[in-house]
Motif scaffolding. Structure first.
Motif, PDB file in Angstrom:
ATOM      1  N   LEU A 336       0.826  -1.206   0.000  1.00  0.00           N
ATOM      2  CA  LEU A 336       0.000   0.000   0.000  1.00  0.00           C
ATOM      3  C   LEU A 336       0.863   1.259   0.000  1.00  0.00           C
ATOM      4  CD1 LEU A 336      -2.818  -1.030   2.511  1.00  0.00           C
ATOM      5  CD2 LEU A 336      -2.868  -1.106   0.013  1.00  0.00           C
ATOM      6  N   ASN A 337       1.938   1.247   0.755  1.00  0.00           N
ATOM      7  CA  ASN A 337       2.826   2.403   0.785  1.00  0.00           C
ATOM      8  C   ASN A 337       3.493   2.622  -0.570  1.00  0.00           C
ATOM      9  OD1 ASN A 337       2.271   2.993   3.453  1.00  0.00           O
ATOM     10  ND2 ASN A 337       3.973   1.770   4.246  1.00  0.00           N
ATOM     11  N   ARG A 340       1.169   4.178  -3.086  1.00  0.00           N
ATOM     12  CA  ARG A 340       0.936   5.600  -2.858  1.00  0.00           C
ATOM     13  C   ARG A 340       1.966   6.475  -3.576  1.00  0.00           C
ATOM     14  NH1 ARG A 340      -0.075   4.015   3.346  1.00  0.00           N
ATOM     15  NH2 ARG A 340      -2.336   4.151   3.410  1.00  0.00           N
ATOM     16  N   GLY A 341       2.993   5.825  -4.127  1.00  0.00           N
ATOM     17  CA  GLY A 341       4.022   6.573  -4.832  1.00  0.00           C
ATOM     18  C   GLY A 341       5.010   7.234  -3.913  1.00  0.00           C
ATOM     19  N   SER A 342       5.404   6.515  -2.871  1.00  0.00           N
ATOM     20  CA  SER A 342       6.257   7.098  -1.827  1.00  0.00           C
ATOM     21  C   SER A 342       7.728   7.040  -2.234  1.00  0.00           C
ATOM     22  CB  SER A 342       6.049   6.358  -0.508  1.00  0.00           C
ATOM     23  OG  SER A 342       6.223   4.967  -0.711  1.00  0.00           O
ATOM     24  N   HIS A 343       8.154   8.011  -3.028  1.00  0.00           N
ATOM     25  CA  HIS A 343       9.555   8.140  -3.426  1.00  0.00           C
ATOM     26  C   HIS A 343      10.084   6.828  -3.996  1.00  0.00           C
ATOM     27  CE1 HIS A 343       9.528  11.958  -1.307  1.00  0.00           C
ATOM     28  NE2 HIS A 343       9.064  11.333  -0.242  1.00  0.00           N
ATOM     29  N   ASN A 344       9.300   6.182  -4.831  1.00  0.00           N
ATOM     30  CA  ASN A 344       9.698   4.901  -5.401  1.00  0.00           C
ATOM     31  C   ASN A 344       9.949   5.090  -6.884  1.00  0.00           C
ATOM     32  OD1 ASN A 344       9.386   2.142  -6.630  1.00  0.00           O
ATOM     33  ND2 ASN A 344       9.172   1.613  -4.453  1.00  0.00           N
ATOM     34  N   ALA A 345      11.136   4.719  -7.344  1.00  0.00           N
ATOM     35  CA  ALA A 345      11.507   4.939  -8.744  1.00  0.00           C
ATOM     36  C   ALA A 345      10.720   4.063  -9.695  1.00  0.00           C
ATOM     37  CB  ALA A 345      13.005   4.673  -8.921  1.00  0.00           C
ATOM     38  N   HIS A 346      10.134   2.978  -9.180  1.00  0.00           N
ATOM     39  CA  HIS A 346       9.415   2.046 -10.049  1.00  0.00           C
ATOM     40  C   HIS A 346       7.996   2.499 -10.343  1.00  0.00           C
ATOM     41  CE1 HIS A 346      12.685  -0.813  -9.559  1.00  0.00           C
ATOM     42  NE2 HIS A 346      12.595  -0.658  -8.254  1.00  0.00           N
ATOM     43  N   PHE A 347       7.458   3.424  -9.583  1.00  0.00           N
ATOM     44  CA  PHE A 347       6.053   3.794  -9.701  1.00  0.00           C
ATOM     45  C   PHE A 347       5.917   5.302  -9.886  1.00  0.00           C
ATOM     46  CE2 PHE A 347       6.071  -0.233  -7.598  1.00  0.00           C
ATOM     47  CZ  PHE A 347       4.962  -0.889  -8.099  1.00  0.00           C
ATOM     48  N   ALA A 362      -6.319   0.477   3.573  1.00  0.00           N
ATOM     49  CA  ALA A 362      -5.540   0.669   4.800  1.00  0.00           C
ATOM     50  C   ALA A 362      -6.435   0.844   6.019  1.00  0.00           C
ATOM     51  CB  ALA A 362      -4.629   1.885   4.647  1.00  0.00           C
ATOM     52  N   LYS A 363      -7.706   1.182   5.804  1.00  0.00           N
ATOM     53  CA  LYS A 363      -8.618   1.365   6.925  1.00  0.00           C
ATOM     54  C   LYS A 363      -9.316   0.069   7.342  1.00  0.00           C
ATOM     55  CE  LYS A 363      -9.674   6.278   6.252  1.00  0.00           C
ATOM     56  NZ  LYS A 363      -8.384   6.576   6.790  1.00  0.00           N
ATOM     57  N   ARG A 385       2.463   9.934   7.039  1.00  0.00           N
ATOM     58  CA  ARG A 385       1.437  10.069   6.005  1.00  0.00           C
ATOM     59  C   ARG A 385       1.838  11.132   4.985  1.00  0.00           C
ATOM     60  NH1 ARG A 385      -3.788   8.526   6.551  1.00  0.00           N
ATOM     61  NH2 ARG A 385      -4.511  10.512   5.714  1.00  0.00           N
ATOM     62  N   LYS A 386       2.415  12.231   5.452  1.00  0.00           N
ATOM     63  CA  LYS A 386       2.816  13.297   4.539  1.00  0.00           C
ATOM     64  C   LYS A 386       3.995  12.849   3.668  1.00  0.00           C
ATOM     65  CE  LYS A 386       1.139  17.083   7.425  1.00  0.00           C
ATOM     66  NZ  LYS A 386       1.497  18.313   8.177  1.00  0.00           N
ATOM     67  N   PHE A 387       4.937  12.137   4.281  1.00  0.00           N
ATOM     68  CA  PHE A 387       6.072  11.652   3.507  1.00  0.00           C
ATOM     69  C   PHE A 387       5.627  10.666   2.441  1.00  0.00           C
ATOM     70  CE2 PHE A 387       9.151  13.193   6.703  1.00  0.00           C
ATOM     71  CZ  PHE A 387      10.080  13.737   5.826  1.00  0.00           C
ATOM     72  N   LEU A 388       4.589   9.904   2.734  1.00  0.00           N
ATOM     73  CA  LEU A 388       4.124   8.891   1.792  1.00  0.00           C
ATOM     74  C   LEU A 388       3.225   9.475   0.718  1.00  0.00           C
ATOM     75  CD1 LEU A 388       3.382   5.955   4.237  1.00  0.00           C
ATOM     76  CD2 LEU A 388       5.300   6.192   2.669  1.00  0.00           C
ATOM     77  N   GLY A 389       2.994  10.746   0.728  1.00  0.00           N
ATOM     78  CA  GLY A 389       2.287  11.393  -0.365  1.00  0.00           C
ATOM     79  C   GLY A 389       0.785  11.437  -0.220  1.00  0.00           C
TER      80      GLY A 389
END
Length: 501
Positions: A336-337, A340-347, A362-363, A385-389
């Motif tokens: 799930l993280n 969310r597009g959390s600083h991942n070069a693949h997504f 996630a809920k 949560r903010k870092f994960l976009g």
């Protein structure tokens, strides 16, 4: 045709003669509709005779159909030939001619996408229901072709309500019963033609349910989804169907068929009577497949990704997977993280719908508790949560999905789902494992560095030379050559001076 019923064997000469007559038949030059009718009757008769003599070679029927499809007779009279064969399907009852007609319509429909909608308009759907029901044990080969024809018709065109109303509980129960039986075809041990018909009928029911407009009185009562109804009432008797659709989802690369499976799974996981239709081990396999496919889907496949996420929520919230011990809890949170597009070069950065659906998953109560336990405080969780976009408010993150959202996702038949591993740059992408232990597609391998040179600037490929008295000599090999038989005497060993001469 009765003259050939008592002939158990045929000689190669007889078969060759039949093929020759068939070739002459489809090559006939017809000037009138009556002549075309005579030729089509001759084609049906010859094809039936070949079928009776070559029953162990089912592909020969398709060959006969292909001969007609590629003939000048068909090319010059397409509309009339199609019309006559469709009418023959509606009226014919004998197995041999039905087999030939079905093969031809399948081949023709695969080349002309307008053929299957035309057949629906000619009331072929209800006729196929009649032909399929109860014929499996009479002629399994014809039965499979009829199922294929029904499936191809139903997946390219929306059925009329009156056609869908012809499907009754007995027919659906009959199809589910077929899946439970041991397959008589070694090439189809899982009854995939039957399963595909059940899947496409479920989609048609979902589409029909979206027609009802709230507040508008309808002269007819809404259609009951008889696929879900049968599994709700008799689910424990049809467990094999559930096992096979998970196996099919695991292997299937065609996008439209993946969507058909996901649509049924969504209904089963949101219907209280079918929450526990699947075995727990099968649900775990399904979760593994969903995780793998979510990680492997390219960024542009947003609709398919959204459908997987819409199925994932009720799978985790309503089925046995909601009970401890929770299967792959940490891995689900990591997926799930990543989505969310959390600083991942693949997504690529996640779209708003993906963020909303991910946040909804996630809920799930047990996931949310695990996520809260992993954080050391509410403030730290908000920073994460903010870092994960995640920039959506709690109100905006509430999902408003419905059956209509799932049913509306469509894909053209035959389109294959691309893979991150296959579509990686330079074609060298392969499956790998992240630092978190997730299996996913990784970037292409970088080219190997150039071979380093010698520290004095001379490449290793150029060997140094030994100069003795101006003569150029190669350096002798490091290892001595194998000894000859017998030892050399000391006096026989040449000196350095002698070597230099």
């Amino acid at each position: 045709m009765a003259d050939f019923d008592d002939t158990g064997l045929s000689t190669p000469e007889d078969e060759e003669q039949l093929w020759l007559e068939l070739e002459q038949c489809v090559s006939s030059h017809c000037e009138s509709h009556e002549a075309i009718d005579d030729t089509l009757r001759a084609w049906l008769e010859l094809t039936t005779r070949l079928r009776e003599r070559l029953s162990e070679f089912p592909d020969d029927i398709a060959t006969c159909a292909h001969m007609l499809l590629t003939s000048d007779l068909f090319r010059n009279n397409k509309e009339y030939v199609r019309k006559q064969l469709v009418y023959s399907l509606l009226q014919e009852d004998e197995t041999g001619p039905l087999h030939a007609i079905t093969c031809f319509l399948l081949l023709d429909g695969s080349q002309d996408e307008a053929m299957f909608p035309r057949m629906i308009g000619e009331a072929c759907f209800s006729r196929l229901l009649e032909l399929i029901n109860g014929r499996q044990h009479l002629d399994p080969m014809l039965h499979r072709h009829l199922l294929r024809l029904l499936y191809e018709m139903s997946r390219v065109e929306r059925l009329r309500v009156e056609d869908l109303g012809q499907v009754n509980d007995e027919f659906v129960h009959y199809l589910f019963s077929l899946v439970e039986e041991v397959a008589d075809d070694v090439h189809d041990p899982y009854h995939y033609p039957t399963i595909r018909v059940l899947l496409v009928l479920n989609e048609q029911y979902m589409l029909a349910s979206t027609d009802s407009v709230p507040g508008v009185s309808s002269p007819t009562s809404p259609l009951t989804n008889r696929i879900v109804k049968c599994l709700s009432l008799h689910g424990p008797s049809f467990r094999t169907f559930g096992e096979n659709i998970i196996l099919l989802l695991n292997r299937e690369t065609e996008t439209s068929l993946q969507l058909l499976i996901l649509k049924l799974l969504y209904l089963l996981f949101t219907n209280r009577a079918t929450y526990e239709y699947f075995y727990t081990n099968d649900l775990r396999v399904l979760l593994d497949v969903i995780i793998r496919n979510l990680m492997d889907l390219p960024s542009e496949k947003t609709s398919l990704r959204h459908t997987y996420l819409r199925v994932l929520y009720p799978l985790l919230a309503h089925t046995q997977l909601s009970q401890p011990p929770h299967y792959k809890q940490d891995e689900i949170l990591r997926v799930l993280n990543i989505l969310r597009g959390s600083h991942n070069a693949h997504f690529a950065p996640a779209d708003e719908t993906t963020l909303r659906l991910v946040d909804r998953v996630a809920k799930v109560k047990w996931l949310e508790e695990a996520d809260q336990n992993s954080a050391q405080g509410s403030g730290e969780a908000e920073v994460a949560r903010k870092f994960l976009g995640i920039s959506l408010s709690h109100a905006a993150s509430a999902s408003s999905i419905s059956v209509g959202d799932v049913a509306a996702v469509m894909e053209k038949p035959g389109v294959q789902t691309p893979s991150r591993a296959v579509d990686a740059p330079n074609g060298d992408g392969e499956a790998g494992t992240t630092d978190d232990g997730l299996t996913m597609a990784v970037k292409a391998k970088k080219p190997l560095p150039a071979v380093p040179k010698h520290r004095h600037g001379i490449p290793f490929a150029h060997l140094p030379k030994l100069h003795v008295h101006g003569a150029s000599k190669k350096i002798p090999p490091k290892a001595p050559p194998p000894r000859r038989i017998g030892r050399m005497k000391t006096g026989d060993i040449p000196t350095t001076t002698e070597l230099a001469k």
